[in-house]
Every structure is written in structure tokens, then in C-alpha cells.
Design an enzyme around this catalytic site. Sequence first.
Site, short mmCIF file in Angstrom:
data_model
loop_
_atom_site.label_atom_id
_atom_site.label_comp_id
_atom_site.label_asym_id
_atom_site.label_seq_id
_atom_site.Cartn_x
_atom_site.Cartn_y
_atom_site.Cartn_z
N GLY A 13 1.01 -1.21 0.23
CA GLY A 13 0.13 0.56 -0.12
C GLY A 13 1.14 1.30 0.17
O GLY A 13 0.36 2.44 0.44
N VAL A 65 -2.34 -8.85 -1.23
CA VAL A 65 -1.52 -9.34 -0.40
C VAL A 65 -1.89 -10.46 0.19
O VAL A 65 -1.60 -10.82 0.86
CB VAL A 65 -1.20 -7.83 0.53
CG1 VAL A 65 -0.52 -6.95 0.41
CG2 VAL A 65 -2.14 -7.37 1.61
N ASN A 91 1.85 -2.28 5.21
CA ASN A 91 0.49 -1.11 5.44
C ASN A 91 -0.62 -1.43 5.55
O ASN A 91 -1.54 -0.81 4.81
CB ASN A 91 1.22 0.39 5.24
CG ASN A 91 0.92 1.40 4.52
OD1 ASN A 91 0.58 2.01 5.88
ND2 ASN A 91 0.45 1.19 3.56
N SER A 143 -2.99 -0.03 14.52
CA SER A 143 -3.93 1.12 14.79
C SER A 143 -4.63 1.11 16.16
O SER A 143 -5.26 0.10 16.75
CB SER A 143 -5.35 0.69 13.78
OG SER A 143 -6.66 1.84 14.64
N TYR A 156 -12.50 -4.42 12.01
CA TYR A 156 -11.01 -4.11 11.74
C TYR A 156 -10.17 -3.78 13.12
O TYR A 156 -8.67 -4.24 12.61
CB TYR A 156 -11.72 -2.14 11.25
CG TYR A 156 -10.06 -1.24 11.56
CD1 TYR A 156 -9.42 -1.35 9.93
CD2 TYR A 156 -9.56 -0.63 12.21
CE1 TYR A 156 -8.59 -0.64 9.61
CE2 TYR A 156 -8.45 0.98 11.85
CZ TYR A 156 -7.75 0.41 10.32
OH TYR A 156 -6.81 0.90 10.51
N LYS A 160 -6.64 -5.60 13.94
CA LYS A 160 -5.27 -4.51 13.78
C LYS A 160 -4.49 -5.72 15.33
O LYS A 160 -3.84 -5.10 15.08
CB LYS A 160 -5.53 -3.16 14.01
CG LYS A 160 -6.40 -2.80 13.11
CD LYS A 160 -4.85 -1.95 11.59
CE LYS A 160 -5.38 -2.19 10.09
NZ LYS A 160 -4.24 -1.95 9.58
#
Length: 248
Positions: A13, A65, A91, A143, A156, A160
Site C-alpha cells: 500500500g 496481499v 501497511n 491502529s 478492523y 489490527k
Amino acid sequence: MYNFNSQHVIITGGTRGIGAGLTEKFLQAGATVIATYAGNDEAAKIFKEKFSEYGSKLVLKKFNVANTSEVESFFNEYDKTYPSLEVLINNAGIRRDNIVASMAESDWDSVIDTNLKGTFNMTRFGVLAMMKNRYGRIVNMSSVGGKLGLPGQANYAASKAGQIALSLSVSKEVAKRNITINNVCPGFIETELLKDLPEEQVKEYKSQVPMKRFGKVEEVAHAVLFFSSKEASYITGATLDIAGGLNA
Ligand code: NAP
């Protein structure tokens, strides 16, 4: 500030948002950067043109990925082209927010696949490349959401937090070979990832940040270059918040 002359850096990314900022800083520090992306050819083309002065020191590669065979093909080609891999930055990441009761299975899967399985795929092959030279630096773009758990981000946050847990295991596996793996946890950073947030929510989020503003890409990049440097030789399995005080 850091010297990455003769080092090879893969940034997933690496053509937009935080990744683009990282690519720029590594190029300025003398590295050869292989910046990858998923499908936004237009952004990649503009990015490549902007940094044309770096010539063959900036290479762009397009693959997913989350797709193991695409990652394997990328590394097969990488091994034939470059003598070594010094730095890998995991990333690439996406968000597909919704409260858990309304979250589609496909949104759970795509976020876990890109953010967590993508990190696994790249780390697995990256570590193999680094072992040959008994040196390496891996940095995951996690994050604060992975530690705080914001509402609407079960997928998410899980992905993370998973990156951090993965790094703790891997750090212990590869420490003897001089390979480190660390995490940075940005808070709210001004990139396209947040462009879909309604104005009211942006205000609400900013009010929660002790510094009362979103962060800038450069503010994340400095920490990533530090973890990627030779100087950070005794730090592994660590996690650093870059969140204006919104720490977990
Ligand atoms: P962004 O501006 O949306 O850029 C995401 C990049 O990841 C793009 O280059 C994209 O490629 C690539 N990508 C997405 N899915 C991919 C896949 N399956 N395979 C390969 N590449 C893929 O995002 P960002 O804000 O810079 O975020 C970068 C990382 O920082 C993410 O991991 C994110 O979770 C994390 N982060 C961001 C913030 C924030 O506030 N922005 C806060 C904390 C953590 P294309 O250009 O082809 O789409």
C-alpha cells in the site's frame, strides 16, 4: 536523519496515504523502494511520475496481499531481482465499518483477509528473504483501533489487534537472526481512508483526541523509519501509539 543507502524496502500500500508518505521518506533516505498497491492504477501512475527523479530506485508492483499465490509470485520475482531484503512495511489496509449486528460476512472477511492475512502472507515470505542475510526489520501498520475498539469496527479492530499478536509470536521466532518486528498504532491520520466519514463524526472524533486534531502522514513516517533503522537493533515485539494522546 536515517541512512538507508543500499537497503531494499518493500512497502505494501505504498502508493497512497500513509504508505505514500513512507515511500517518499525512505527514498529521501537513500533506499530502493518497492511500493505495492492493489488496483488503483491511476494513483500509482501519478505517484510514479511525481517521484520520477528516483528512477529505478522506485518500483511499483500490483498484487493483492490477501492472495497467497500472488504474494508468492511477487517474492519469487523479488528474489531473482534483488540481492537482499532489509525492510518490510505491512501497511496495506482497508476499513468496512458497521455495527456487528449488521456487519456482512463479506465485510468481516475482506478486512481480516487484507489487514491480517495480508500481514501474515507478506511476513511469511519476507522473513524467508531476510533470513538469508541474517538481518531484517518488519513494521506493521496497526491502529489504536486495535487496542481501543471503536464502535462499528469489530472487523478492523480484530485485524489490527491480530497484527500485534502476530508480531509478538514472530518476534520470538526470528530474534536470533537479527530480524525485528514492531508495530505502530496511528490514531486518526489525514488520508483517503477517512474520506467517507461524515463531517459530524470527524468533529466528534477530533473532540476525543487530546491534541484536538488528526495526525499527518509525516508524523507516522518518522516513527516507522526509526523502527526500520539499524539503530533500533534491540527493539522487537514493541508497539508505539502515534495518536495525539488518544492512547489505549
Ligand atoms: P489508504 O489511503 O486507503 O491507502 C491504502 C493503500 O493500501 C493503498 O495503496 C491500497 O492500494 C493498498 N491496499 C488496500 N488493499 C490492498 C490489498 N488487498 N492488497 C494490496 N494493497 C492493498 O489508507 P491509509 O490511511 O494510508 O492507511 C494505511 C494503513 O494505516 C492501513 O493499514 C490502515 O489501517 C492504517 N491506519 C490508518 C489510519 C488513518 O487514520 N488513516 C489510522 C490507523 C491506522 P490501492 O491504491 O490500489 O487501492
